[in-house]
Scaffold this motif. Structure first.
Motif, mmCIF file in Angstrom:
data_model
loop_
_atom_site.group_PDB
_atom_site.id
_atom_site.type_symbol
_atom_site.label_atom_id
_atom_site.label_comp_id
_atom_site.label_asym_id
_atom_site.label_seq_id
_atom_site.Cartn_x
_atom_site.Cartn_y
_atom_site.Cartn_z
ATOM 1 N N LYS A 18 0.903 -1.240 0.071
ATOM 2 C CA LYS A 18 -0.058 0.011 0.117
ATOM 3 C C LYS A 18 0.867 1.214 0.039
ATOM 4 N N PRO A 19 0.548 2.180 -0.729
ATOM 5 C CA PRO A 19 1.470 3.299 -0.727
ATOM 6 C C PRO A 19 1.228 4.217 0.652
ATOM 7 N N LYS A 20 2.296 4.923 0.781
ATOM 8 C CA LYS A 20 2.447 5.722 2.032
ATOM 9 C C LYS A 20 1.992 7.313 1.565
ATOM 10 N N VAL A 21 1.074 7.859 1.827
ATOM 11 C CA VAL A 21 0.696 9.065 1.618
ATOM 12 C C VAL A 21 -0.007 9.885 2.670
ATOM 13 N N ASP A 22 0.727 10.982 2.785
ATOM 14 C CA ASP A 22 0.395 11.905 4.009
ATOM 15 C C ASP A 22 -1.265 12.368 4.188
ATOM 16 N N GLY A 23 -1.780 12.458 5.190
ATOM 17 C CA GLY A 23 -3.006 12.876 5.154
ATOM 18 C C GLY A 23 -4.060 12.175 4.813
ATOM 19 N N LEU A 24 -4.948 12.895 4.083
ATOM 20 C CA LEU A 24 -6.221 12.180 3.429
ATOM 21 C C LEU A 24 -5.806 12.024 1.964
#
Ligand code: KG4
Ligand code: ZN
Length: 373
Positions: free
Chosen positions: A235-241
């Motif tokens: 799963k990608p690690k993306v900040d916030g929403l």
């Protein structure tokens, strides 16, 4: 003074579905969709072919919608149309048609934001005995209707409408957004995709496996018989929403290339498991962000909208979250998930009540933010 009942004729032509609907107040009397099959052989929507097909379809589709609703043109109170976002050539067909018809019939013209409509589709008041809904028309060029369901609503497809404020996850071929819906026309984007939309993630993964466009429904179908834990994808690690799906697409591509080099029949032999694994990863990404958004805002009323909300796994995950997290979830009926004019009609009705009319100078808008109207 407003009429007691209002009849809205709605037109949707933002992408590759030509659709027209008639609503009597909040109820759908007809919802005709002509899906353009021509794009299948190209593996994606070809804009020029789409606008040409819209031109061919629009007159018969509108005609069918009026016939099925059993109303005459002179009974129409207003005409609502999709102004954007979408493909410019496609939008222009619906916009020009709606403008001319409104002028000819001397009725108000109402412009609708397609993404707002995916959310506000939850305000449609449906009756099981609704007449002529979800009709199919086809023409020589192989235009047919995308699958719609006349089935009854599931447990979490309650006919009650969400109270404000609520969170909406819009998941389609062009968008992936978490929206804070404060009122019908007061919406704020809390998070969105930084690259591919979730529908694209499904369609591109399907294409890598050699499946035709649009691949989303096919991945869903095969996934139902597969093992979702067979092939774990990161799963990608993306900040916030915010979301990101392009990394997932690349890892699926490399995975398939690697495995096919070892066994040329890998995809055919493992199609169901691959689809189930991809679907599990995508739905996991969506649910993680929804949980985060709910925690952050304290809002537990969660609605979904857009083509991908037809996906069986996201629908099931939401149902489970009702029990596990105490959420109240709002899942559209199948025919209001993928593009349709009924959702344009409900926005038309809501704007009609508020006298929010457009004038003849209105133009199509390919990029059109959800917060504006
Ligand atoms: O909302 P929509 O009809 O058109 C846009 O506004 O983009 O969404 C179309 C997208 C396509 O990417 C299609 O593959 C996806 O919705 N889709 C699905 C399913 N049904 C449609 N994706 C996954 N599972 C499904 N059952
Ligand atoms: Zn859409």
């Amino acid at each position: 003074m407003k009429q007691k009942n209002s009849y809205i004729l709605a037109i949707e032509s933002s992408c590759d579905d030509t659709s027209a609907a008639v609503l009597k107040n909040k109820k759908v009397l007809s919802n005709v969709v002509a899906t353009q099959k021509i794009h299948e052989e190209y593996g994606g929507v070809v804009p020029e072919l789409a606008s040409r097909a819209h031109q061919q379809n629009i007159v018969p589709v509108v005609h069918q919608a009026l016939v099925k609703a059993n109303i005459d043109k002179k009974d129409i109170s207003a005409i609502a149309f999709t102004r954007g976002p979408g493909l410019m050539g496609s939008l222009l067909v619906g916009t020009s048609f709606a403008k001319s018809l409104a002028l000819g019939l001397n009725v108000p013209l109402i412009e609708v934001n397609h993404m707002q409509a995916h959310i506000l589709a939850h305000f449609i008041e449906d009756e099981d005995e609704g007449i002529g809904r979800d009709e199919e028309i086809g023409r020589d060029e192989g235009i047919g209707r995308q699958q719609g369901s006349k089935g009854r609503k599931g447990k979490n497809e309650d006919s009650s409408v969400p109270e404000f404020p609520f969170l909406a996850l819009t998941i389609s071929g062009g968008h992936t957004q978490i929206v804070l819906v404060k009122h019908h026309f007061d919406m704020e984007i809390l998070g969105e995709t930084l690259d591919d939309a979730v529908g694209e993630a499904f369609d591109k993964s399907a294409k890598i496996m050699g499946l035709p466009y649009p691949g989303g429904p096919l991945v869903d179908r095969y996934a139902q018989e597969g093992n979702p834990d067979a092939f774990p994808f990161p799963k990608p690690k993306v900040d916030g929403l915010n979301f990101s799906f392009s990394g997932l697409k690349t890892s699926i591509l490399y995975f398939i290339q690697r495995e096919t080099a070892k066994n040329p029949d890998f995809v055919t032999e493992n199609l169901k498991d691959i689809c189930a694994s991809i679907q599990k990863t995508i739905v996991g990404i969506l649910m993680d962000k929804l949980k985060k958004a709910s925690k952050q805002t304290g809002i537990t009323r969660i609605a979904i909208g857009g083509g991908v909300s037809a996906n069986s796994s996201i629908r099931m995950a939401l149902k489970q979250a009702e029990k596990k997290r105490g959420w109240t979830t709002y899942v559209p009926k199948f025919e209001y998930c993928t593009d349709n004019a009924a959702m344009i009609g409900i926005v038309g009705y809501l704007k009609y009540q508020e006298g929010l009319f457009a004038n003849q100078a209105v133009t199509a808008k390919a990029r059109y933010g959800i917060g504006s109207h």
